[in-house]
Design a protein around this motif. Structure first.
Motif, PDB file in Angstrom:
ATOM      1  N   ALA A 149       0.742  -1.163   0.062  1.00  0.00           N
ATOM      2  CA  ALA A 149       0.005   0.008   0.030  1.00  0.00           C
ATOM      3  C   ALA A 149       0.836   1.277  -0.035  1.00  0.00           C
ATOM      4  O   ALA A 149       0.497   2.289  -0.574  1.00  0.00           O
ATOM      5  CB  ALA A 149      -0.936   0.111   1.221  1.00  0.00           C
ATOM      6  N   LEU A 150       1.895   1.214   0.880  1.00  0.00           N
ATOM      7  CA  LEU A 150       2.825   2.470   0.687  1.00  0.00           C
ATOM      8  C   LEU A 150       3.560   2.562  -0.557  1.00  0.00           C
ATOM      9  O   LEU A 150       3.589   4.083  -1.085  1.00  0.00           O
ATOM     10  CB  LEU A 150       4.003   2.257   1.910  1.00  0.00           C
ATOM     11  CG  LEU A 150       3.477   2.362   3.418  1.00  0.00           C
ATOM     12  CD1 LEU A 150       4.424   1.648   4.114  1.00  0.00           C
ATOM     13  CD2 LEU A 150       3.329   3.889   3.620  1.00  0.00           C
ATOM     14  N   ILE A 151       3.968   1.586  -1.190  1.00  0.00           N
ATOM     15  CA  ILE A 151       4.822   1.632  -2.257  1.00  0.00           C
ATOM     16  C   ILE A 151       3.818   2.152  -3.536  1.00  0.00           C
ATOM     17  O   ILE A 151       3.983   2.985  -4.536  1.00  0.00           O
ATOM     18  CB  ILE A 151       5.415   0.507  -2.819  1.00  0.00           C
ATOM     19  CG1 ILE A 151       6.402   0.185  -1.816  1.00  0.00           C
ATOM     20  CG2 ILE A 151       6.164   0.643  -4.184  1.00  0.00           C
ATOM     21  CD1 ILE A 151       7.633   1.290  -1.833  1.00  0.00           C
ATOM     22  N   TYR A 152       2.685   1.625  -3.421  1.00  0.00           N
ATOM     23  CA  TYR A 152       1.537   1.854  -4.449  1.00  0.00           C
ATOM     24  C   TYR A 152       1.093   3.409  -4.444  1.00  0.00           C
ATOM     25  O   TYR A 152       1.041   4.216  -5.433  1.00  0.00           O
ATOM     26  CB  TYR A 152       0.216   1.339  -4.174  1.00  0.00           C
ATOM     27  CG  TYR A 152      -0.957   1.898  -5.047  1.00  0.00           C
ATOM     28  CD1 TYR A 152      -1.186   1.305  -6.321  1.00  0.00           C
ATOM     29  CD2 TYR A 152      -2.050   2.761  -4.137  1.00  0.00           C
ATOM     30  CE1 TYR A 152      -2.287   1.721  -6.966  1.00  0.00           C
ATOM     31  CE2 TYR A 152      -3.058   3.171  -5.022  1.00  0.00           C
ATOM     32  CZ  TYR A 152      -3.199   2.692  -6.345  1.00  0.00           C
ATOM     33  OH  TYR A 152      -4.064   3.176  -7.138  1.00  0.00           O
ATOM     34  N   SER A 153       1.082   3.994  -3.107  1.00  0.00           N
ATOM     35  CA  SER A 153       0.619   5.443  -2.884  1.00  0.00           C
ATOM     36  C   SER A 153       1.762   6.192  -3.377  1.00  0.00           C
ATOM     37  O   SER A 153       1.621   7.362  -4.014  1.00  0.00           O
ATOM     38  CB  SER A 153       0.271   5.633  -1.588  1.00  0.00           C
ATOM     39  OG  SER A 153      -0.974   4.979  -0.945  1.00  0.00           O
ATOM     40  N   PHE A 154       3.016   5.966  -3.010  1.00  0.00           N
ATOM     41  CA  PHE A 154       4.362   6.547  -3.494  1.00  0.00           C
ATOM     42  C   PHE A 154       4.529   6.811  -4.936  1.00  0.00           C
ATOM     43  O   PHE A 154       4.445   7.930  -5.345  1.00  0.00           O
ATOM     44  CB  PHE A 154       5.356   5.954  -2.837  1.00  0.00           C
ATOM     45  CG  PHE A 154       6.817   6.275  -3.361  1.00  0.00           C
ATOM     46  CD1 PHE A 154       7.176   7.695  -3.562  1.00  0.00           C
ATOM     47  CD2 PHE A 154       7.836   5.330  -3.781  1.00  0.00           C
ATOM     48  CE1 PHE A 154       8.522   7.982  -4.078  1.00  0.00           C
ATOM     49  CE2 PHE A 154       8.946   5.635  -4.450  1.00  0.00           C
ATOM     50  CZ  PHE A 154       9.230   6.979  -4.467  1.00  0.00           C
ATOM     51  N   VAL A 155       4.136   5.410  -5.500  1.00  0.00           N
ATOM     52  CA  VAL A 155       4.352   5.573  -7.031  1.00  0.00           C
ATOM     53  C   VAL A 155       3.199   6.442  -7.924  1.00  0.00           C
ATOM     54  O   VAL A 155       3.527   7.244  -8.475  1.00  0.00           O
ATOM     55  CB  VAL A 155       4.368   4.072  -7.627  1.00  0.00           C
ATOM     56  CG1 VAL A 155       4.293   4.136  -9.153  1.00  0.00           C
ATOM     57  CG2 VAL A 155       5.699   3.404  -7.312  1.00  0.00           C
ATOM     58  N   GLU A 156       2.071   6.349  -7.292  1.00  0.00           N
ATOM     59  CA  GLU A 156       0.938   7.003  -7.912  1.00  0.00           C
ATOM     60  C   GLU A 156       1.160   8.560  -7.450  1.00  0.00           C
ATOM     61  O   GLU A 156       1.014   9.468  -8.385  1.00  0.00           O
ATOM     62  CB  GLU A 156      -0.252   6.592  -7.062  1.00  0.00           C
ATOM     63  CG  GLU A 156      -0.963   5.357  -7.423  1.00  0.00           C
ATOM     64  CD  GLU A 156      -1.108   5.465  -9.110  1.00  0.00           C
ATOM     65  OE1 GLU A 156      -1.843   5.866  -9.519  1.00  0.00           O
ATOM     66  OE2 GLU A 156      -0.260   4.555  -9.619  1.00  0.00           O
ATOM     67  N   TYR A 157       1.880   8.913  -6.298  1.00  0.00           N
ATOM     68  CA  TYR A 157       2.174  10.390  -6.168  1.00  0.00           C
ATOM     69  C   TYR A 157       3.157  10.810  -7.369  1.00  0.00           C
ATOM     70  O   TYR A 157       3.081  11.979  -7.508  1.00  0.00           O
ATOM     71  CB  TYR A 157       2.541  10.452  -4.738  1.00  0.00           C
ATOM     72  CG  TYR A 157       2.928  12.041  -4.509  1.00  0.00           C
ATOM     73  CD1 TYR A 157       2.220  12.897  -3.888  1.00  0.00           C
ATOM     74  CD2 TYR A 157       4.193  12.324  -4.758  1.00  0.00           C
ATOM     75  CE1 TYR A 157       2.304  14.199  -3.459  1.00  0.00           C
ATOM     76  CE2 TYR A 157       4.559  13.885  -4.370  1.00  0.00           C
ATOM     77  CZ  TYR A 157       3.764  14.552  -3.679  1.00  0.00           C
ATOM     78  OH  TYR A 157       4.099  15.827  -3.743  1.00  0.00           O
TER      79      TYR A 157
END
Length: 256
Positions: A200-208
């Motif tokens: 979830a963290l990496i998903y949000s970081f990449v989407e940002y």
């Protein structure tokens, strides 16, 4: 991706999290309040800038000895094999050294992670003490609290915190320097692993990064599980480097 700039950033990223002094031969990073963090307390040296390696080693040892910090040296990412060249001198001054593979991955493909909807990720701008208690201490890495605090004080830091049932359970932070984004750290509380917090963290970081057109982004995975998550997020392996580390074991300050 500009690989030369990426590897330079890999050498100099501690500028974002600790204090430092510049030398003709490199940099001396230090944090007298957080002596257990290797990334916060080490010298980075450059082969082409060194004329007398013994003088350099003496300077490094004396510098950290006065501060009560164990002397550590990192080999520049672009100078594979240098520690083998100076192994006699390192041994003479009490250093043990080793090399290890470090894979570099860059963000170049689509993010295919499907995050756990029960985990909420928020971008943080200020430190909260519960991050230290619920994430860092419960992950068994309390020495990284000060590192994260210092990172969050910088305007070029991106800091994301994952919540499960309104409890902070994981975090990741990265920084932007001269057009290069380095993912610095990912940590999840031991109590909440294997439920998708890291994903979830990496998903949000990449989407940002995608939303804000941050294109030159890289990281290096710590193990196969992490590499798999990063691959799903769109990171691809571009090169493997042999990193070098040297330390005087079991020593601090006047013990050296």
């Amino acid at each position: 991706m500009n690989f030369e700039k990426m590897y330079l950033e890999e050498d100099l990223f501690p500028k974002e999290i600790t204090s430092y002094e510049k030398r003709d031969y490199g940099f001396l990073f230090y944090n007298e309040e957080n002596k257990d963090s290797f990334d916060s307390n080490h010298a980075i040296i450059y082969r082409e800038k060194i004329h007398d390696i013994e003088m350099v080693l003496n300077d490094i040892i004396n510098f950290y000895r006065k501060k009560g910090i164990r002397p550590n040296i990192y080999q520049s990412i672009g100078e594979e094999g240098y520690f083998n060249e100076i192994k006699r001198e390192l041994s003479k001054y009490g250093f043990e050294y080793w090399t290890e593979e470090q894979k570099y991955m860059v963000l170049s493909e689509k993010n295919t992670i499907i995050p756990n909807p029960k985990i909420v990720v928020k971008k943080a701008t200020e430190w909260e003490d519960e991050y230290g208690i619920e994430i860092f201490e419960k992950a068994g890495e309390p020495w990284e609290i000060d590192v994260a605090k210092k990172a969050l004080m910088n305007s070029n830091t991106l800091f994301f915190v994952a919540y499960y049932k309104e409890i902070p359970v994981g975090m990741t932070h990265c920084h932007l320097t001269d057009g290069i984004c380095r993912a610095d750290y990912l940590l999840v509380s031991k109590e909440y692993r294997n439920i998708g917090v890291g994903r979830a963290l990496i998903y949000s970081f990449v989407e940002y990064c995608h939303t804000n057109q941050i294109d030159n982004c890289y990281l290096w995975p710590d193990g196969e599980s992490a590499e798999k998550i990063y691959y799903e997020a769109g990171f691809r392996h571009v090169e493997t480097k042999q990193t070098g580390r040297a330390t005087i074991p079991g020593c601090r300050g006047t013990d050296i």
